[in-house]
Motif scaffolding. Structure first.
Motif, PDB file in Angstrom:
ATOM      1  N   SER A  10       0.836  -1.212   0.000  1.00 19.16           N
ATOM      2  CA  SER A  10       0.000   0.000   0.000  1.00 19.16           C
ATOM      3  C   SER A  10       0.866   1.256   0.000  1.00 19.16           C
ATOM      4  O   SER A  10       0.591   2.214  -0.718  1.00 19.16           O
ATOM      5  CB  SER A  10      -0.916   0.017   1.224  1.00 19.16           C
ATOM      6  OG  SER A  10      -1.800  -1.061   1.190  1.00 19.16           O
ATOM      7  N   TYR A  11       1.905   1.252   0.828  1.00 23.30           N
ATOM      8  CA  TYR A  11       2.795   2.414   0.896  1.00 23.30           C
ATOM      9  C   TYR A  11       3.499   2.641  -0.444  1.00 23.30           C
ATOM     10  O   TYR A  11       3.606   3.774  -0.909  1.00 23.30           O
ATOM     11  CB  TYR A  11       3.832   2.228   2.006  1.00 23.30           C
ATOM     12  CG  TYR A  11       4.900   3.288   1.986  1.00 23.30           C
ATOM     13  CD1 TYR A  11       4.615   4.594   2.380  1.00 23.30           C
ATOM     14  CD2 TYR A  11       6.182   3.007   1.546  1.00 23.30           C
ATOM     15  CE1 TYR A  11       5.578   5.579   2.336  1.00 23.30           C
ATOM     16  CE2 TYR A  11       7.155   3.983   1.509  1.00 23.30           C
ATOM     17  CZ  TYR A  11       6.854   5.263   1.905  1.00 23.30           C
ATOM     18  OH  TYR A  11       7.814   6.246   1.856  1.00 23.30           O
ATOM     19  N   LEU A  12       3.951   1.570  -1.067  1.00 23.32           N
ATOM     20  CA  LEU A  12       4.662   1.703  -2.347  1.00 23.32           C
ATOM     21  C   LEU A  12       3.754   2.192  -3.465  1.00 23.32           C
ATOM     22  O   LEU A  12       4.232   2.743  -4.458  1.00 23.32           O
ATOM     23  CB  LEU A  12       5.310   0.372  -2.725  1.00 23.32           C
ATOM     24  CG  LEU A  12       6.475  -0.055  -1.833  1.00 23.32           C
ATOM     25  CD1 LEU A  12       6.960  -1.448  -2.226  1.00 23.32           C
ATOM     26  CD2 LEU A  12       7.618   0.955  -1.884  1.00 23.32           C
ATOM     27  N   SER A  13       2.450   2.029  -3.307  1.00 21.43           N
ATOM     28  CA  SER A  13       1.529   2.506  -4.338  1.00 21.43           C
ATOM     29  C   SER A  13       1.189   3.991  -4.188  1.00 21.43           C
ATOM     30  O   SER A  13       0.588   4.580  -5.076  1.00 21.43           O
ATOM     31  CB  SER A  13       0.241   1.677  -4.318  1.00 21.43           C
ATOM     32  OG  SER A  13      -0.486   1.948  -3.142  1.00 21.43           O
ATOM     33  N   VAL A  14       1.596   4.600  -3.078  1.00 22.53           N
ATOM     34  CA  VAL A  14       1.331   6.021  -2.835  1.00 22.53           C
ATOM     35  C   VAL A  14       2.373   6.855  -3.565  1.00 22.53           C
ATOM     36  O   VAL A  14       3.565   6.544  -3.541  1.00 22.53           O
ATOM     37  CB  VAL A  14       1.377   6.333  -1.313  1.00 22.53           C
ATOM     38  CG1 VAL A  14       1.250   7.813  -1.054  1.00 22.53           C
ATOM     39  CG2 VAL A  14       0.309   5.555  -0.596  1.00 22.53           C
ATOM     40  N   ASP A  15       1.915   7.919  -4.209  1.00 21.00           N
ATOM     41  CA  ASP A  15       2.833   8.833  -4.907  1.00 21.00           C
ATOM     42  C   ASP A  15       3.559   9.689  -3.859  1.00 21.00           C
ATOM     43  O   ASP A  15       2.925  10.449  -3.127  1.00 21.00           O
ATOM     44  CB  ASP A  15       2.048   9.725  -5.868  1.00 21.00           C
ATOM     45  CG  ASP A  15       2.958  10.525  -6.774  1.00 21.00           C
ATOM     46  OD1 ASP A  15       4.092  10.090  -7.020  1.00 21.00           O
ATOM     47  OD2 ASP A  15       2.511  11.598  -7.231  1.00 21.00           O
ATOM     48  N   PRO A  16       4.898   9.562  -3.758  1.00 16.98           N
ATOM     49  CA  PRO A  16       5.620  10.286  -2.705  1.00 16.98           C
ATOM     50  C   PRO A  16       5.708  11.783  -2.958  1.00 16.98           C
ATOM     51  O   PRO A  16       5.779  12.241  -4.102  1.00 16.98           O
ATOM     52  CB  PRO A  16       7.010   9.659  -2.739  1.00 16.98           C
ATOM     53  CG  PRO A  16       7.177   9.177  -4.137  1.00 16.98           C
ATOM     54  CD  PRO A  16       5.789   8.779  -4.598  1.00 16.98           C
ATOM     55  N   ASP A  17       5.680  12.541  -1.884  1.00 18.07           N
ATOM     56  CA  ASP A  17       5.875  13.983  -1.938  1.00 18.07           C
ATOM     57  C   ASP A  17       7.307  14.242  -1.484  1.00 18.07           C
ATOM     58  O   ASP A  17       7.614  14.144  -0.301  1.00 18.07           O
ATOM     59  CB  ASP A  17       4.881  14.691  -1.028  1.00 18.07           C
ATOM     60  CG  ASP A  17       5.040  16.200  -1.048  1.00 18.07           C
ATOM     61  OD1 ASP A  17       5.891  16.702  -1.813  1.00 18.07           O
ATOM     62  OD2 ASP A  17       4.314  16.877  -0.298  1.00 18.07           O
ATOM     63  N   SER A  18       8.187  14.551  -2.408  1.00 28.13           N
ATOM     64  CA  SER A  18       9.611  14.690  -2.087  1.00 28.13           C
ATOM     65  C   SER A  18       9.939  15.993  -1.367  1.00 28.13           C
ATOM     66  O   SER A  18      11.070  16.191  -0.946  1.00 28.13           O
ATOM     67  CB  SER A  18      10.449  14.576  -3.359  1.00 28.13           C
ATOM     68  OG  SER A  18      10.096  15.609  -4.259  1.00 28.13           O
TER      69      SER A  18
END
Length: 89
Positions: A10-18
């Protein structure tokens, strides 16, 4: 058997905010409780070895030529006292 998604998936599917600070992100994040706990523990580890270098330096000063017969326990006690006295002064 249903397809189960793990917290990691689930975490890996979230688009990260750098642009966000990782510590702030994990402090506020509620969707991944297990990853949150692990991340906060890992982010609390100092990124340098300066503290351990300080301890060795103090221990070297305590264990001087005039104190060569100190037991390990006494050396640890004196080093602990020396470091903590400096911190709380």
């Amino acid at each position: 058997m249903p397809n189960q998604t793990t917290e990691v998936d689930s975490y890996l599917s979230v688009d990260p905010d750098s642009t966000i600070d990782p510590f702030l992100y994990w402090r506020e994040e509620k969707r991944f409780p297990n990853l949150r706990k692990m991340a906060l523990q890992l982010l609390a580890i100092p990124s340098t070895s300066s503290e351990s270098e300080r301890v060795f330096s103090v221990a070297g000063a305590v264990f001087s030529p005039k104190r060569m017969r100190l037991s390990l326990e006494r050396l640890q006690d004196l080093t602990f006292c020396s470091i903590n006295t400096k911190i709380y002064d």
